[in-house]
Design an enzyme around this catalytic site. Structure first.
Site, PDB file in Angstrom:
ATOM      1  N   ARG A   1      49.556   2.549   2.228  1.00 24.33           N
ATOM      2  CA  ARG A   1      49.603   2.028   3.527  1.00 24.33           C
ATOM      3  C   ARG A   1      48.044   1.712   4.069  1.00 24.33           C
ATOM      4  NH1 ARG A   1      50.125   4.049   8.809  1.00 24.33           N
ATOM      5  NH2 ARG A   1      50.772   6.136   7.974  1.00 24.33           N
ATOM      6  N   ASP A  45      51.634   6.556   2.140  1.00 28.53           N
ATOM      7  CA  ASP A  45      53.288   6.646   2.186  1.00 28.53           C
ATOM      8  C   ASP A  45      53.626   5.111   2.698  1.00 28.53           C
ATOM      9  OD1 ASP A  45      51.823   5.714   4.762  1.00 28.53           O
ATOM     10  OD2 ASP A  45      52.669   7.635   6.041  1.00 28.53           O
ATOM     11  N   HIS A  61      33.485  -0.451   9.247  1.00 25.75           N
ATOM     12  CA  HIS A  61      34.963   0.371   9.310  1.00 25.75           C
ATOM     13  C   HIS A  61      35.990  -0.678   9.445  1.00 25.75           C
ATOM     14  CE1 HIS A  61      37.558   3.744  10.270  1.00 25.75           C
ATOM     15  NE2 HIS A  61      37.939   2.786  11.265  1.00 25.75           N
ATOM     16  N   CYS A 121      53.725   1.063  13.234  1.00 27.47           N
ATOM     17  CA  CYS A 121      52.552   1.826  13.857  1.00 27.47           C
ATOM     18  C   CYS A 121      51.696   1.086  14.884  1.00 27.47           C
ATOM     19  CB  CYS A 121      51.957   2.308  12.692  1.00 27.47           C
ATOM     20  SG  CYS A 121      50.725   1.138  11.813  1.00 27.47           S
ATOM     21  N   CYS A 144      46.108   0.970   6.791  1.00 29.91           N
ATOM     22  CA  CYS A 144      46.358   0.792   8.385  1.00 29.91           C
ATOM     23  C   CYS A 144      44.818   0.317   8.814  1.00 29.91           C
ATOM     24  CB  CYS A 144      46.776   2.193   9.083  1.00 29.91           C
ATOM     25  SG  CYS A 144      47.120   2.175  10.651  1.00 29.91           S
ATOM     26  N   HIS A 166      42.072   3.352   7.916  1.00 31.54           N
ATOM     27  CA  HIS A 166      42.546   4.223   6.969  1.00 31.54           C
ATOM     28  C   HIS A 166      43.604   3.882   5.970  1.00 31.54           C
ATOM     29  CE1 HIS A 166      40.341   6.421  10.200  1.00 31.54           C
ATOM     30  NE2 HIS A 166      39.993   7.342   9.273  1.00 31.54           N
TER      31      HIS A 166
END
Ligand SMILES: [Zn+2]
Length: 141
Positions: free
Chosen positions: A123, A115, A108, A71, A125, A111
């Site tokens: 996951r 999956d 932050h 990704c 990310c 996310h």
């Protein structure tokens, strides 16, 4: 950043965060920006070691749990433990996602999606700009 009633152990003013972080880190960690895919430092980084919060240095992820999700962001199937991460429902951009933040300073990180690979099926990310890598030779706390 979406509102949270939580008070984090690490509290800094906006000016202090700006001082401490570079502009990209500041936008990501303090304003929940997302770096562009395949542009961060760590999406294709496979050295063994650990990844720490850019805001407060808390150990968040180990290289052992990093995997290539294709990704363009660093992806992990688990944090070092469930306490270092705060999960917040994020309804921005017309989607319902689960935001992950540092539980110590509220920065932050990215996310989490359902999956990922086993054993967790999750996951994480994460933006490269929200984490700092430390190679294995460092002594662990
Ligand atoms: Zn932190």
């Amino acid at each position: 950043m979406s509102s949270s009633d939580k008070t984090y152990p690490v509290q800094k003013t906006d000016a202090e965060w700006r001082e401490q972080l570079d502009p990209m880190q500041y936008q990501v960690a303090r304003h929940a920006a997302t770096e562009r895919a395949f542009t961060g430092k760590y999406w294709d980084h496979w050295q063994s070691g650990e990844y720490k919060c850019v805001g407060c240095g808390t150990r968040l992820f180990e290289a052992d749990t990093k995997f290539d999700a294709g990704c363009g962001w660093p992806s992990y199937w688990a944090p070092v433990n469930s306490e270092v991460i705060e999960r917040v429902v994020d309804k921005s951009h017309g989607m319902v996602r689960v935001e992950v933040r540092c539980n110590n300073c509220g920065s932050h990180l990215g996310h989490v999606f359902p999956d990922g690979p086993q054993p967790t099926g999750e996951r994480f990310c994460i933006n490269s700009a929200a984490i700092d890598f430390a190679p294995d030779s460092d002594s662990k706390p």
